[in-house]
Design a protein around this motif. Structure first.
Motif, PDB file in Angstrom:
ATOM      1  N   PHE A 114       0.836  -1.200   0.000  1.00 31.68           N
ATOM      2  CA  PHE A 114       0.000   0.000   0.000  1.00 31.68           C
ATOM      3  C   PHE A 114       0.873   1.254   0.000  1.00 31.68           C
ATOM      4  N   ARG A 115       1.877   1.276   0.864  1.00 28.97           N
ATOM      5  CA  ARG A 115       2.759   2.448   0.948  1.00 28.97           C
ATOM      6  C   ARG A 115       3.506   2.679  -0.372  1.00 28.97           C
ATOM      7  N   ASP A 116       4.003   1.595  -0.953  1.00 25.97           N
ATOM      8  CA  ASP A 116       4.778   1.723  -2.190  1.00 25.97           C
ATOM      9  C   ASP A 116       3.947   2.366  -3.293  1.00 25.97           C
ATOM     10  N   VAL A 117       2.692   1.957  -3.418  1.00 24.79           N
ATOM     11  CA  VAL A 117       1.828   2.538  -4.445  1.00 24.79           C
ATOM     12  C   VAL A 117       1.510   3.985  -4.118  1.00 24.79           C
ATOM     13  N   ALA A 118       1.140   4.256  -2.863  1.00 22.58           N
ATOM     14  CA  ALA A 118       0.753   5.615  -2.473  1.00 22.58           C
ATOM     15  C   ALA A 118       1.879   6.608  -2.709  1.00 22.58           C
ATOM     16  N   PHE A 119       3.111   6.230  -2.340  1.00 17.85           N
ATOM     17  CA  PHE A 119       4.241   7.153  -2.464  1.00 17.85           C
ATOM     18  C   PHE A 119       4.730   7.296  -3.904  1.00 17.85           C
ATOM     19  N   SER A 120       4.208   6.486  -4.814  1.00 18.10           N
ATOM     20  CA  SER A 120       4.611   6.590  -6.224  1.00 18.10           C
ATOM     21  C   SER A 120       3.680   7.494  -7.037  1.00 18.10           C
ATOM     22  N   LEU A 121       2.564   7.924  -6.402  1.00 13.64           N
ATOM     23  CA  LEU A 121       1.562   8.703  -7.136  1.00 13.64           C
ATOM     24  C   LEU A 121       1.859  10.202  -7.105  1.00 13.64           C
ATOM     25  N   GLN A 122       1.280  10.911  -8.059  1.00 13.47           N
ATOM     26  CA  GLN A 122       1.268  12.367  -8.064  1.00 13.47           C
ATOM     27  C   GLN A 122      -0.066  12.846  -7.510  1.00 13.47           C
ATOM     28  N   GLU A 123      -0.115  14.086  -7.039  1.00 17.27           N
ATOM     29  CA  GLU A 123      -1.368  14.626  -6.507  1.00 17.27           C
ATOM     30  C   GLU A 123      -2.469  14.539  -7.559  1.00 17.27           C
ATOM     31  N   GLY A 124      -3.622  14.036  -7.146  1.00 23.75           N
ATOM     32  CA  GLY A 124      -4.765  13.901  -8.047  1.00 23.75           C
ATOM     33  C   GLY A 124      -4.771  12.616  -8.853  1.00 23.75           C
ATOM     34  N   GLU A 125      -3.720  11.828  -8.776  1.00 21.21           N
ATOM     35  CA  GLU A 125      -3.622  10.600  -9.564  1.00 21.21           C
ATOM     36  C   GLU A 125      -4.292   9.438  -8.826  1.00 21.21           C
ATOM     37  N   ILE A 126      -4.911   8.554  -9.602  1.00 19.56           N
ATOM     38  CA  ILE A 126      -5.530   7.343  -9.066  1.00 19.56           C
ATOM     39  C   ILE A 126      -4.730   6.139  -9.544  1.00 19.56           C
ATOM     40  N   SER A 127      -4.416   5.241  -8.648  1.00 22.72           N
ATOM     41  CA  SER A 127      -3.604   4.079  -8.992  1.00 22.72           C
ATOM     42  C   SER A 127      -4.402   3.057  -9.789  1.00 22.72           C
ATOM     43  N   GLU A 128      -3.683   2.117 -10.370  1.00 22.69           N
ATOM     44  CA  GLU A 128      -4.304   0.921 -10.915  1.00 22.69           C
ATOM     45  C   GLU A 128      -4.647  -0.003  -9.745  1.00 22.69           C
ATOM     46  N   PRO A 129      -5.573  -0.942  -9.935  1.00 19.96           N
ATOM     47  CA  PRO A 129      -5.853  -1.900  -8.857  1.00 19.96           C
ATOM     48  C   PRO A 129      -4.605  -2.693  -8.480  1.00 19.96           C
ATOM     49  N   PHE A 130      -4.400  -2.898  -7.179  1.00 23.72           N
ATOM     50  CA  PHE A 130      -3.263  -3.686  -6.711  1.00 23.72           C
ATOM     51  C   PHE A 130      -3.710  -4.527  -5.521  1.00 23.72           C
ATOM     52  N   GLU A 131      -2.930  -5.559  -5.233  1.00 21.69           N
ATOM     53  CA  GLU A 131      -3.317  -6.539  -4.228  1.00 21.69           C
ATOM     54  C   GLU A 131      -2.486  -6.405  -2.959  1.00 21.69           C
ATOM     55  N   THR A 132      -3.130  -6.571  -1.814  1.00 24.31           N
ATOM     56  CA  THR A 132      -2.469  -6.775  -0.521  1.00 24.31           C
ATOM     57  C   THR A 132      -3.134  -7.983   0.135  1.00 24.31           C
ATOM     58  N   ASP A 133      -2.693  -8.314   1.338  1.00 25.30           N
ATOM     59  CA  ASP A 133      -3.316  -9.426   2.054  1.00 25.30           C
ATOM     60  C   ASP A 133      -4.790  -9.166   2.349  1.00 25.30           C
ATOM     61  N   PHE A 134      -5.213  -7.898   2.337  1.00 28.11           N
ATOM     62  CA  PHE A 134      -6.578  -7.542   2.695  1.00 28.11           C
ATOM     63  C   PHE A 134      -7.535  -7.616   1.519  1.00 28.11           C
ATOM     64  N   GLY A 135      -7.006  -7.648   0.286  1.00 29.34           N
ATOM     65  CA  GLY A 135      -7.852  -7.654  -0.899  1.00 29.34           C
ATOM     66  C   GLY A 135      -7.222  -6.811  -1.993  1.00 29.34           C
ATOM     67  N   TYR A 136      -8.083  -6.166  -2.784  1.00 27.08           N
ATOM     68  CA  TYR A 136      -7.604  -5.326  -3.890  1.00 27.08           C
ATOM     69  C   TYR A 136      -8.012  -3.874  -3.657  1.00 27.08           C
ATOM     70  N   HIS A 137      -7.111  -2.954  -3.998  1.00 25.17           N
ATOM     71  CA  HIS A 137      -7.301  -1.536  -3.717  1.00 25.17           C
ATOM     72  C   HIS A 137      -7.110  -0.690  -4.972  1.00 25.17           C
ATOM     73  N   ILE A 138      -7.706   0.500  -4.938  1.00 25.31           N
ATOM     74  CA  ILE A 138      -7.223   1.629  -5.737  1.00 25.31           C
ATOM     75  C   ILE A 138      -7.044   2.800  -4.776  1.00 25.31           C
ATOM     76  N   ILE A 139      -6.054   3.656  -5.071  1.00 26.70           N
ATOM     77  CA  ILE A 139      -5.723   4.789  -4.207  1.00 26.70           C
ATOM     78  C   ILE A 139      -5.811   6.084  -5.001  1.00 26.70           C
ATOM     79  N   LEU A 140      -6.407   7.096  -4.400  1.00 27.19           N
ATOM     80  CA  LEU A 140      -6.358   8.469  -4.900  1.00 27.19           C
ATOM     81  C   LEU A 140      -5.458   9.270  -3.972  1.00 27.19           C
TER      82      LEU A 140
END
Length: 485
Positions: free
Chosen positions: A277-303
């Protein structure tokens, strides 16, 4: 928590052992205002039957640095204890007053030492506290305001913010005081040898417990379904201007963050959330939404909403793939067969755990559970998780439990079998057998001494004024500064 000011040593030891507790432990009842109209500084106790007759006389009881302790603060402490089910029959105002003085001393010096708290994190905690209260009581916000004698939701939230913030400052200051305290093996031995033989601590009955866990498999089709849905959410936000926050509120499987639109604040210097989760969040630019990614909890997208120095304000949507009935049945059948093989003598429990268990934390240790407090494999019976105790209380040594259905914060369904691999009856402390427990006691003793010295020094370095109404209290710490120790 030990509250008596004439037993400061016990107070501090209790505080040390609970430093890892989140500020969530601060009870909402702290917001209640019930004021004594007469103060007996040494023996007065709270009688809840007289609350309605009391007058609101909210005077200053003390000043510690930049903080004021009001008479009503002591009453709030009584209400907090009552709400937590603690008997207040033998707790005096002086005892609670002494606790408040310590809390304010910690908070004052936390600010002096530039310890800061994350305001968004505090407000997030408040939302969780309110949600938990409303869920437990099945009430409305209006009922909550009436219960805590507040005129508006805003006034309730403001008072809760100050309570939570100061509690977090105090706990962070305590943690800082003892963070570098360690004990050597020689100090542990000296501590043990200093205890008279007839005063050695007694440790209750301890068990060593092992388990094998089988988790239902999630199908590729179920995973792809949630990935496709998250992609639809992203496209709707980008192409049609839909609200990411609204989608998080309505659809996210993260119940803790759902009520606040999936909001979290991450800090690059403090590990929060899982690494993926941290790796994806810290790779984004302001206003950007991530692609779906997996963690032990399930699948996420981050804004990623905003970057503020080392802090990242993010919103996320979590979807958990559905588990099919076929997968649940297959997992249950698998663990039944494993149990049968162990009972038949075809496999030892430890070997079966290494081969079949899906629980990474225990499988390579033969399924052995680890005590999170002592980091060894002995679980004290009286301190065991009640649910686990209920599952193993009737097991004889090396007997295998029936197949049990369970769940955790990651897996809504899982199956397990348990066994007791060893049992140690109640006994006096033994240096060799109980080394880790004795080490923890020696460490607490050294931490206590560190905090005692810190308090003694800071009381003299800090502006402290106790009003006449409370100068009759029998303080262990030298709050009246009658002499320098």
């Amino acid at each position: 928590m030990q509250l008596k000011t004439n037993n400061l040593k016990s107070t501090i030891k209790s505080a040390i052992t609970t430093l890892v507790l989140c500020v969530l432990a601060v009870n909402l009842s702290s917001a209640q205002e019930i004021i004594e109209d007469v103060i007996d500084t040494s023996k007065k106790k709270m009688d809840s039957t007289q609350n309605s007759a009391r007058k609101k006389v909210d005077g200053v009881a003390a000043v510690v640095g930049d903080f004021v302790v009001l008479d009503s603060d002591i009453d709030k402490e009584y209400i907090q204890l009552q709400a937590r089910g603690v008997s207040i029959a033998n707790i005096t105002r002086c005892e609670l007053f002494g606790k408040l003085l310590e809390d304010k001393l910690y908070a004052h010096h936390a600010i002096q030492d530039s310890i800061t708290v994350n305001e968004l994190e505090i407000r997030s905690n408040i939302e969780q506290q309110i949600s938990a209260f409303l869920e437990q009581k099945g009430g409305s916000m209006q009922q909550l305001l009436e219960f805590y004698n507040k005129d508006s939701e805003q006034s309730l939230r403001e008072e809760m913010f100050e309570i939570n913030k100061n509690a977090k400052l105090a706990s962070d200051m305590q943690r800082k005081i003892v963070e570098d305290v360690e004990v050597t093996p020689e100090e542990v031995r000296e501590y043990y040898n200093s205890i008279p033989k007839d005063s050695l601590p007694e440790f209750g009955t301890e068990l060593k417990v092992a388990q094998i866990v089988v988790i239902p498999e999630i199908t590729k089709e179920a995973k792809q379904t949630v990935i496709d849905r998250l992609k639809e959410f992203k496209a709707d936000v980008i192409e049609n201007g839909a609200s990411f926050t609204t989608k998080a509120v309505f659809y996210s499987d993260d119940k803790a963050a759902r009520s606040k639109g999936g909001m979290y604040t991450l800090n690059r210097k403090r590990p929060q959330m899982v690494k993926e989760f941290r790796d994806v969040a810290f790779s984004l630019q302001e206003g950007e939404i991530s692609e779906p990614f997996e963690t032990d909890f399930g699948y996420h997208i981050i804004l990623l909403e905003k970057i503020r120095g080392q802090e990242y304000d993010v919103r996320h949507i979590l979807l958990r793939p559905e588990i099919t009935e076929a997968s649940i049945l297959a997992a249950k059948e698998e663990i039944k067969k494993v149990r049968e093989q162990i009972i038949a003598g075809d496999l030892t429990f430890a070997d079966a755990a290494r081969e079949f268990s899906d629980e990474e934390e225990t499988k390579y240790e033969g399924g052995q559970l680890i005590n999170p407090y002592t980091q060894d494999s002995s679980l004290e019976l009286t301190k065991m998780d009640p649910e686990l105790y209920g599952q193993i209380q009737d097991l004889k040594d090396d007997e295998i439990s029936l197949v049990l259905e369970d769940q955790d914060r990651i897996n809504p369904v899982k199956f397990k079998i348990l066994t007791v691999t060893d049992r140690i009856d109640e006994h006096k402390a033994d240096y060799a057998r109980d080394y880790l427990k004795i080490k923890n006691l020696a460490l607490q003793e050294k931490q206590f001494e560190e905090i005692r010295k810190w308090q003694e020094e800071k009381i003299y370095d800090t502006y402290v004024k106790i009003t006449d109404d409370y100068k009759g209290c029998n303080f262990n710490s030298n709050w009246l500064k009658t002499e320098k120790k």
